[in-house]
Every structure is written in C-alpha cells, then in structure tokens.
Design a protein around this motif. Structure first.
Motif, mmCIF file in Angstrom:
data_model
loop_
_atom_site.group_PDB
_atom_site.id
_atom_site.type_symbol
_atom_site.label_atom_id
_atom_site.label_comp_id
_atom_site.label_asym_id
_atom_site.label_seq_id
_atom_site.Cartn_x
_atom_site.Cartn_y
_atom_site.Cartn_z
ATOM 1 N N LEU A 181 0.826 -1.205 0.000
ATOM 2 C CA LEU A 181 0.000 0.000 0.000
ATOM 3 C C LEU A 181 0.862 1.257 0.000
ATOM 4 O O LEU A 181 0.576 2.226 -0.713
ATOM 5 C CB LEU A 181 -0.916 -0.004 1.230
ATOM 6 N N THR A 182 1.941 1.206 0.775
ATOM 7 C CA THR A 182 2.862 2.350 0.820
ATOM 8 C C THR A 182 3.506 2.576 -0.545
ATOM 9 O O THR A 182 3.640 3.709 -1.013
ATOM 10 C CB THR A 182 3.952 2.116 1.872
ATOM 11 N N GLY A 183 3.920 1.472 -1.190
ATOM 12 C CA GLY A 183 4.552 1.586 -2.493
ATOM 13 C C GLY A 183 3.618 2.137 -3.553
ATOM 14 O O GLY A 183 4.008 2.997 -4.357
ATOM 15 N N VAL A 184 2.374 1.671 -3.559
ATOM 16 C CA VAL A 184 1.400 2.158 -4.539
ATOM 17 C C VAL A 184 1.079 3.631 -4.270
ATOM 18 O O VAL A 184 0.953 4.441 -5.200
ATOM 19 C CB VAL A 184 0.117 1.300 -4.500
ATOM 20 N N SER A 185 0.951 3.972 -2.991
ATOM 21 C CA SER A 185 0.685 5.376 -2.648
ATOM 22 C C SER A 185 1.846 6.268 -3.070
ATOM 23 O O SER A 185 1.642 7.368 -3.597
ATOM 24 C CB SER A 185 0.448 5.500 -1.131
ATOM 25 N N GLY A 186 3.072 5.791 -2.841
ATOM 26 C CA GLY A 186 4.242 6.551 -3.264
ATOM 27 C C GLY A 186 4.294 6.709 -4.771
ATOM 28 O O GLY A 186 4.692 7.758 -5.289
ATOM 29 N N LEU A 187 3.896 5.658 -5.485
ATOM 30 C CA LEU A 187 3.868 5.708 -6.949
ATOM 31 C C LEU A 187 2.903 6.792 -7.424
ATOM 32 O O LEU A 187 3.260 7.647 -8.247
ATOM 33 C CB LEU A 187 3.472 4.342 -7.497
ATOM 34 N N LEU A 188 1.674 6.752 -6.916
ATOM 35 C CA LEU A 188 0.668 7.703 -7.376
ATOM 36 C C LEU A 188 1.003 9.132 -6.957
ATOM 37 O O LEU A 188 0.897 10.069 -7.762
ATOM 38 C CB LEU A 188 -0.703 7.301 -6.830
ATOM 39 N N ALA A 189 1.411 9.286 -5.694
ATOM 40 C CA ALA A 189 1.721 10.638 -5.212
ATOM 41 C C ALA A 189 2.897 11.229 -5.987
ATOM 42 O O ALA A 189 2.863 12.389 -6.417
ATOM 43 C CB ALA A 189 2.026 10.591 -3.713
ATOM 44 N N GLY A 190 3.946 10.430 -6.180
ATOM 45 C CA GLY A 190 5.111 10.928 -6.891
ATOM 46 C C GLY A 190 4.823 11.218 -8.346
ATOM 47 O O GLY A 190 5.285 12.228 -8.897
ATOM 48 N N ALA A 191 4.065 10.332 -9.005
ATOM 49 C CA ALA A 191 3.767 10.520 -10.425
ATOM 50 C C ALA A 191 2.915 11.767 -10.638
ATOM 51 O O ALA A 191 3.159 12.557 -11.570
ATOM 52 C CB ALA A 191 3.048 9.289 -10.976
ATOM 53 N N LEU A 192 1.924 11.978 -9.781
ATOM 54 C CA LEU A 192 1.084 13.164 -9.906
ATOM 55 C C LEU A 192 1.897 14.432 -9.636
ATOM 56 O O LEU A 192 1.751 15.442 -10.337
ATOM 57 C CB LEU A 192 -0.094 13.076 -8.937
#
Length: 367
Positions: A181-192
């Motif tokens: 969950l942390t990794g997916v959240s980091g992916l979305l937050a960073g990409a946006l």
C-alpha cells in the motif's frame, strides 16, 4: 590514399604478430565506422547527409592506409573493438541520436595520437571528426531534450524514491500489505507531483519566452519614427547592443519601414528553442508515465507475494539494473562514456535506499 610516410610516425619495417593484429583491428574499426556513417546518411537529407557521407569517405581513406601497411595481412578479417561494435548495433536498433553520441565517444577516444604507425593527418582527422559528430549529436539531442528529459528523469526519480520508501517501511517490520500500500501510494503521489511539476515548469518557461518576444504589432510604428531622434536605437541598446551598432541597426530598420519593406523588430536575446522545451501536456504525461514505470519496479516482488529479505534483494536488484540502464543512457546522450554515469546513478540510488533502510531498522527496533 593516405600515406604513412608524409605525416606521422614511422611504422616498424617488419611488424610482429601483435602489431599486425593491432593494425587489423584498426582496419576493422574503420570499415565498420564507414558502414555506420553511410547507414546514418541513408536516414538523413540535405546537409546532414552530405556531412555523414564525407565522414564515411574519410574512414575509407584511413582504411587504405592500414591496407597499405598490412599488405597481404589485410586480407584477414578481424572483429572491431567493443565500442565500435556497440556503435553499429545501436545504429541498427535505435535512433540516430544514440549512434551519434556513441560515435562522438569513439572518435574522441581514437588511439591514433599514440599510434606511431598512424599519420598525423589521420590523428587530426579523428579529432575533427569528433567535433563534427559532436555538432550533429547536439542537433539530435535538442530534438529529444524536452519530453525525453522528463521521461528519463521521471523514471530515475520513480526508481530511487519508491525503492527508498519501500525498503524504509519494510525494514520497520510492517506487513506485506502495508508495504504494498505504501509503495502504490508513493507511486501515485510521486507521479502526480512530477507530472504537475513538469507541466508548470514547461508552461512557465514558455510564458517567459512569450514575455521576452517583441510585440509583432510594434513594426507598424517603425515607418512613423523620427529617424533623427532614432528612439528605436534605445530598443536595441536595451537588448544588449553597443550604442553605435544600435543606431546603425535602427537606421536600417526605419529606412526599410519607410520603403514599405515590412521590417520586423528582431529579438536580440539568445532564445531557447521552443521545440526543445516540449509541450506542457507532453512533458507532464511523459513524467507521469515514466515515474510510474520506475516506481512500479521496486514493488513488483511484493505484488507477486514475496516478503522478507528475498523481496528486498530482488527489489534492489531490479532497480539496480534499471538504474544502470538509465544512467548509461544519460551518459551516452551527453557524449560521455556510459559506464561511469551508470555506476554513478547506481551509487546515488542505492545510497538513498541504504539510508532509508537503516532508518527503518532504527525506528522499527525502537517501536
């Protein structure tokens, strides 16, 4: 044909087998480089094509030099060196920018300066070839430097930031679900964040260029200016011209306007090519997609159910391979040796990951 007795060192009268093999390798390199330049020329038109064909012709002259020295030994075919073979491979597989960047490195590292059997003319040719290829490569880099820059650095940021995030959280001893969950959240937050940042950056640069570009409507006022007062010279002086040069330029411009030649007020600043910036939407999408692709790699082991140290090692290994590739590409496009740049990228990425992993262990142990 380039001769070896007019300008350069004196080759051995009876070369040994080692020397013959070295000359054969030089001949193989020249043959392969000629083919690469001719293949590139087939993809270009106009002046670029003529330049590349001229480079190919020079490589052909160099071949004659080694054929003359080798005599009957020239018939034995040897493989070119690794750098030249990579040059040919990239020429077949990828765009010309990669080939030109590697060709620049190849020409710059020519051994002819230290080779006593090579003529001074050949050594000079290689130095000039490096500058010619550098100029051609610069044109190709300019075409890539907008959206491609956002893509490469977006992928790098995704790789490093999400690996550090995942390893830091994982070292604290949380469950796989939390890590994922942390990794997916980091992916979305960073990409946006990256996408929004690139969009704002490119749009802001374009707006700054627009603000610095002369108003095209100002040319209609030129014909009515008092040529004796010559206030147009103030515009040119404000844009960096010396007083005398500005007045002469203004006189010519006003005279052209009075003669109905539809002059325009030139922009004297060093403009950034708008094509090099790319578009705001294009840069944002590239940054978003490539950050996401980079950030996805560290969480792949966790997506497939791995946990513990095996997941950590596999995640770090996958990211390491990707960092070596992106670092090598950046080095190649900059006209430098890709190896040191790839290792530098790897060291930076793993350095950040080690720090966060150590912090995760620390906070996990005190929790």
């Amino acid at each position: 044909m380039t001769t070896h007795d007019s300008a350069g060192g004196t080759p051995p009268a009876s070369p040994d087998s080692r020397t013959i093999r070295r000359w054969q390798r030089y001949l193989a390199n020249e043959r392969l480089e000629e083919r690469v330049y001719r293949n590139l020329a087939e993809r270009r038109r106009g002046e670029d094509r003529e330049i590349l064909l001229s480079l190919a012709a020079a490589e052909s002259r160099h071949q004659e030099h080694w054929i003359s020295l080798l005599g009957e030994h020239a018939e034995k075919r040897r493989s070119a060196d690794l750098l030249t073979r990579c040059l040919a491979f990239l020429g077949r597989m990828f765009g010309s920018v990669f080939v030109l960047a590697l060709a620049q490195q190849s020409e710059t590292s020519s051994p002819y300066d230290e080779e006593e059997a090579a003529s001074a003319e050949m050594a000079a040719d290689e130095r000039i070839h490096a500058e010619v290829v550098r100029a051609l490569a610069a044109r190709s880099r300019a075409r890539l430097s907008g959206n491609f820059r956002a893509a490469v650095f977006g992928a790098n940021d995704g790789l490093v930031s999400n690996l550090a995030l995942v390893l830091g959280v994982g070292a604290a001893g949380v469950s796989n679900t939390v890590i994922l969950l942390t990794g997916v959240s980091g992916l979305l937050a960073g990409a946006l964040s990256m996408g929004a940042g690139e969009y704002i950056s490119v749009r802001s640069q374009r707006e700054l260029l627009d603000a610095s570009t002369p108003d095209p409507e100002s040319r209609h006022a030129l014909a009515d200016l008092n040529i004796d007062a010559n206030e147009l010279a103030l515009v040119f002086r404000a844009r960096g011209m010396e007083t005398r040069e500005a007045e002469a330029r203004a006189n010519r411009t006003i005279a052209a306007a009075k003669n109905k030649q539809a002059p325009r007020l030139p922009n004297l600043d060093s403009e950034v090519d708008r094509d090099e910036l790319g578009t705001g939407i294009g840069a944002a999408l590239s940054s978003f997609c490539f950050f996401s692709s980079g950030a996805l790699i560290p969480i792949l082991p966790y997506i497939f159910g791995m946990s513990g140290l095996p997941a950590v090692f596999l995640s770090a290994g996958l990211v390491g391979i990707a960092l070596l590739f992106t670092g090598g590409v950046v080095g190649l496009l900059s006209g430098k040796s890709p190896g040191p740049r790839a290792l530098r990228q790897l060291a930076i990425g793993f350095g950040a990951a080690v720090v966060t992993y150590a912090l995760g262990l620390l906070f996990g142990g005190t929790a």
